[in-house]
Motif scaffolding. Structure first.
Motif: not given
Length: 381
Positions: A315-331
């Motif tokens: 799911a490219p859009p979701l993967a890019r959004a998660l990678y850019r805007h959410v840090e490890i350990g964050e919700e």
């Protein structure tokens, strides 16, 4: 050439070098400023209580010259008499002495401040080395100090001579005046002479203080090589620090990779990004990112996920959004709740199909990912 430039002391002293020099008792000092302070203190003390001081000292002088005949032939009584007069004279002059002491204490505060350092009191045999002493005498610094001393002597002598010459008539008439008026006039002349000497001392101090500060800073100047060595001592070797940071990143990467098997799903881009998500009802308020990476790290996350049979969704859009805007350990943010909810529903179906069998559930498409979170949709791989 570059090595010679690195050794030239052209850089100002660093705060650490200044602090070290201060700890060693090396601070700028001006003896001329101390002289000016002492003359000013004497001038103030005599100007404020000089008349009373002269009167009381005159009374003591008269009392000392009047000795009873019986006291002269009594050694013990004569000693007590002189001791009493000396103590009384000391008490009379005590305010002047106290003012001079306070001036001597206050003078260092003006340049360099107080310094309490045991290193300054430590014995140094180089100070008593006759050859080193001769070197200091005939050095540029020694010649400068000699010239300064000669110039100071000439200036003080000129100031005193000019004052005495301008008041020669008043001084000549003192011999024909009674004792009490003569003492008062002498006190005024002495105050004037002190004022002239103070003016000369203030002029010398005004020149010497900036000179001593400049000399102090010049002595502590640093070369580029010294600055590099100090930086290395303070912050550590740059190569060692880089190695430590590399090891820290490796440890963090290993810890992150150990969390991948616990994930519910790995969302990919499909090859460039990989983000591992997990949701524990009752523990997590929202799905949490356990691991994420790009390039080789993303490939490693996919490899571990495949080995532990963690479902993987492209799911490219979701993967890019998660990678850019959410840090490890964050919700995950609220704006991604709907998209991730569809993914977790698909994961639930995949896990049920693995247990019960049946048709493989279709992967969710067109996930509702806000456009502002998909930062490089145009260059996605």
């Amino acid at each position: 050439m570059a090595e010679e430039q690195a050794q030239e002391k052209t850089l100002p002293a660093s705060p650490r070098r200044l602090e070290k020099a201060r700890a060693e008792g090396r601070v700028p000092r001006s003896a001329e400023l101390g002289t000016a302070f002492a003359l000013l203190a004497a001038l103030a003390a005599l100007g404020w209580g000089g008349a009373e001081l002269v009167q009381r000292l005159g009374a003591l002088l008269g009392a000392g010259l009047r000795i009873e005949r019986s006291t002269v032939f009594d050694t013990a009584a004569l000693g007590e008499r002189f001791a009493s007069l000396a103590l009384e004279a000391l008490m009379v002059a005590a305010p002047v002495f106290a003012t001079l002491i306070l001036a001597g204490i206050a003078a260092p505060l003006a340049v360099g401040g107080w310094v309490l350092s045991g290193e300054a009191l430590a014995p140094r045999f180089s100070r008593i080395d006759p050859l080193a002493g001769l070197g200091r005498i005939f050095s540029l610094h020694g010649l400068t100090e000699l010239s300064k001393a000669l110039g100071k002597a000439l200036l003080f002598g000129a100031a005193a001579a000019l004052f005495i010459w301008s008041h020669r008539d008043a001084a000549a008439t003192l011999a024909a005046v009674a004792l009490a008026p003569a003492l008062g006039a002498t006190g005024e002349l002495l105050l004037g002479l002190l004022g002239a000497l103070f003016a000369a001392a203030a002029l010398v101090a005004a020149i010497d203080v900036p000179l001593q500060i400049w000399r102090y800073r010049s002595q502590l100047r640093m070369s580029m090589q010294e600055l590099r060595e100090e930086t290395r001592e303070t912050e550590g070797d740059p190569h060692l620090r880089a190695r430590i940071r590399s090891q820290q990143r490796e440890i963090a990467r290993r810890r992150m990779m150990s969390e991948v098997p616990k994930a519910d799903v790995v969302v990919t881009n499909p090859t460039h990004y990989a983000v591992a998500l997990a949701y524990r009802e009752g523990t997590h308020r929202a799905p949490t990112v356990l691991a994420k990476g790009a390039g080789e790290i993303a490939a490693r996350i996919r490899e571990i996920a495949a080995r532990h049979e963690v479902p993987r969704l492209e799911a490219p859009p979701l993967a890019r959004a998660l990678y850019r805007h959410v840090e490890i350990g964050e919700e995950i943010p609220r704006s991604l709740y709907d998209a991730v909810a569809l993914v977790l529903a698909w994961v639930f179906q995949v896990k049920r199909q693995r247990v019960a069998g049946g048709r493989v559930p279709a992967e969710p498409r067109e996930l509702p990912v806000p456009a502002e979170l998909d930062f490089d949709a145009g260059t996605a791989r």
